[in-house]
Design a protein around this motif. Structure first.
Motif, short mmCIF file in Angstrom:
data_model
loop_
_atom_site.label_atom_id
_atom_site.label_comp_id
_atom_site.label_asym_id
_atom_site.label_seq_id
_atom_site.Cartn_x
_atom_site.Cartn_y
_atom_site.Cartn_z
N LEU A 267 0.81 -1.28 0.06
CA LEU A 267 -0.02 0.16 0.14
C LEU A 267 0.91 1.17 0.04
N LYS A 268 2.10 1.01 0.80
CA LYS A 268 2.96 2.43 0.60
C LYS A 268 3.57 2.55 -0.64
N LEU A 269 3.93 1.51 -1.22
CA LEU A 269 4.26 1.60 -2.87
C LEU A 269 3.34 2.28 -3.75
N LEU A 270 2.03 1.66 -3.53
CA LEU A 270 0.93 1.96 -4.33
C LEU A 270 0.68 3.58 -3.99
N ASN A 271 0.41 3.97 -2.97
CA ASN A 271 0.41 5.23 -2.40
C ASN A 271 1.27 6.48 -3.14
N HIS A 272 2.57 5.70 -3.16
CA HIS A 272 3.87 6.64 -3.44
C HIS A 272 3.28 7.29 -5.02
N PHE A 273 2.56 6.08 -5.76
CA PHE A 273 2.56 6.37 -7.29
C PHE A 273 1.22 6.61 -7.44
N GLU A 274 0.65 6.90 -6.47
CA GLU A 274 -0.81 7.42 -6.61
C GLU A 274 -1.67 6.18 -7.20
N ILE A 275 -1.49 5.25 -7.06
CA ILE A 275 -2.34 3.73 -7.60
C ILE A 275 -3.29 3.48 -6.72
N LYS A 276 -4.35 3.24 -7.02
CA LYS A 276 -5.35 2.83 -6.17
C LYS A 276 -6.12 1.55 -6.61
N LYS A 277 -5.74 0.36 -6.05
CA LYS A 277 -6.06 -0.87 -6.43
C LYS A 277 -6.70 -1.88 -5.14
N PRO A 278 -7.60 -2.77 -5.39
CA PRO A 278 -8.02 -3.66 -4.48
C PRO A 278 -6.62 -4.54 -4.02
N LEU A 279 -6.50 -4.63 -2.62
CA LEU A 279 -5.13 -5.58 -2.35
C LEU A 279 -5.67 -7.10 -1.90
N ILE A 280 -5.15 -8.08 -2.10
CA ILE A 280 -5.31 -9.28 -1.65
C ILE A 280 -4.06 -9.62 -0.98
N SER A 281 -4.33 -10.31 0.29
CA SER A 281 -2.88 -10.91 0.83
C SER A 281 -2.57 -12.10 0.11
N TYR A 282 -1.44 -12.45 -0.14
CA TYR A 282 -0.60 -13.64 -0.66
C TYR A 282 0.59 -13.58 0.01
N HIS A 283 0.79 -14.59 0.58
CA HIS A 283 1.94 -14.88 1.56
C HIS A 283 2.48 -16.47 1.26
N LYS A 284 3.64 -16.87 2.04
CA LYS A 284 3.89 -18.16 2.01
C LYS A 284 3.27 -18.95 2.73
N TYR A 285 2.43 -18.45 3.86
CA TYR A 285 1.74 -19.33 4.65
C TYR A 285 0.26 -19.48 3.89
N ASN A 286 -0.21 -18.97 2.97
CA ASN A 286 -1.50 -18.96 2.51
C ASN A 286 -1.25 -19.46 0.92
N GLU A 287 -0.13 -19.39 0.33
CA GLU A 287 0.14 -19.22 -1.06
C GLU A 287 -0.58 -20.61 -1.72
N GLN A 288 -0.51 -21.67 -1.21
CA GLN A 288 -1.31 -22.96 -1.82
C GLN A 288 -2.65 -22.81 -2.03
N GLY A 289 -3.45 -22.49 -1.23
CA GLY A 289 -4.99 -22.13 -1.14
C GLY A 289 -5.15 -20.97 -1.95
N LYS A 290 -4.23 -19.95 -1.91
CA LYS A 290 -4.68 -18.51 -2.45
C LYS A 290 -4.34 -18.62 -4.04
N SER A 291 -3.42 -19.43 -4.22
CA SER A 291 -2.98 -19.42 -5.51
C SER A 291 -4.33 -20.04 -6.40
N GLU A 292 -5.09 -21.04 -5.90
CA GLU A 292 -6.14 -21.73 -6.67
C GLU A 292 -7.19 -20.47 -6.96
N ASP A 293 -7.22 -19.52 -5.73
CA ASP A 293 -8.43 -18.43 -5.83
C ASP A 293 -7.97 -17.56 -6.69
N LEU A 294 -6.75 -16.88 -6.89
CA LEU A 294 -6.36 -16.02 -7.89
C LEU A 294 -6.51 -16.38 -9.38
#
Length: 279
Positions: free
Chosen positions: A40-67
């Protein structure tokens, strides 16, 4: 056609983001982020507003299918990590494998990667190298890894956190010897620092100067001189006849043994042959 985009982000200096990465972030439908607060810090710096979804090493197996399902439903998704290239010591490789398996279109954008920057900074051999990311914390897990690497001639690259740096440097010195090393700290950031020397010297440097920030360790591979010296130590106390016999005992022919002995000792085959007549 909808697509998943793997978008590299700056490893420190925000100016290192590419125009193409910004274009994708602006045009995608949503951003999958390792840490939504960081992204969000990065997107705000470049004035980009987009929905954010959490995707990290603890949920990537299941979240990969969702994405992937969202991409199949017509969404364009940008996948980012906290810094650098997704899939390199960060989440990303799992979803790439699943995209390939399911025939889902994805695109990898080039951009900042800490290990490549550190390798060039090191002044060590860049023609061949092995990147291993973070070593395990426990000796029983990391020792077999180093055992596999200690005789490699390629330059070795590791990532390390500040609170583990001294322990890791001590471990590497103990298992690799006092090799040349380049320690890159806080790459592209305000307090970027490159410390070069042998493992002894850089260890002393960071004992005196408390490690802070993120580190990339670039270590020289085993030199050809070292390899030759180790080979020589295996036979230098033997007679030529004993040397030939030792090789024959490994299962090779006498002819081949003579050839190897001649090469290792820098002698002619005819000279070595004289010592094999009674064998």
């Amino acid at each position: 056609m909808s697509k998943l985009y793997l978008v590299p982000t700056p490893i420190g200096n925000l100016k290192d983001i590419t125009l193409r990465s910004l274009e994708v972030l602006k045009e995608c439908d949503m951003v999958a982020a390792e840490d939504t607060r960081q992204s969000l810090k990065l997107l705000n710096h470049f004035e980009i507003k987009k929905p954010l979804i959490s995707y990290h090493k603890y949920n990537e197996q299941g979240k990969s299918e969702d994405l992937i399902e969202k991409v199949k439903d017509g969404k364009n998704i940008a996948l980012v990590t906290d810094a650098g290239m997704p899939g390199i010591s960060d989440p990303g490789s799992v979803i790439v494998q699943k995209c390939i398996e399911q025939g889902v279109d994805f695109e990898v954008l080039p951009g900042a990667t800490a290990f490549a920057t550190a390798l060039v900074y090191s002044g060590l051999d860049t023609t061949k190298f092995l990147f291993k990311g973070f070593l395990p914390r426990e000796n029983k897990e990391r020792r077999p890894i180093i055992e596999d690497l200690k005789d490699r001639t390629e330059t070795l690259i590791f990532y390390e956190a500040p609170h583990r740096l001294l322990d890791t440097l001590s471990f590497l010195k103990e298992n690799l010897g006092n090799r040349k090393v380049s320690i890159c700290r806080e790459l592209t950031k305000l307090h970027e620092e490159i410390v070069r020397g042998n493992l002894d010297e850089v260890l002393n440097h960071f004992i005196e100067n408390k490690p802070r920030g993120e580190f990339v360790l670039v270590i020289s591979g085993k030199s050809l001189d070292e390899i030759e010296q180790e080979k020589k130590s295996l036979w230098e106390d033997m007679t030529i006849e004993q040397h030939i016999l030792k090789l024959i005992d490994t299962g090779i022919s006498k002819k081949e043994a003579i050839k190897i002995v001649a090469k290792e000792r820098g002698l002619s085959k005819s000279e070595v042959y004289k010592f094999s007549i009674n064998i």
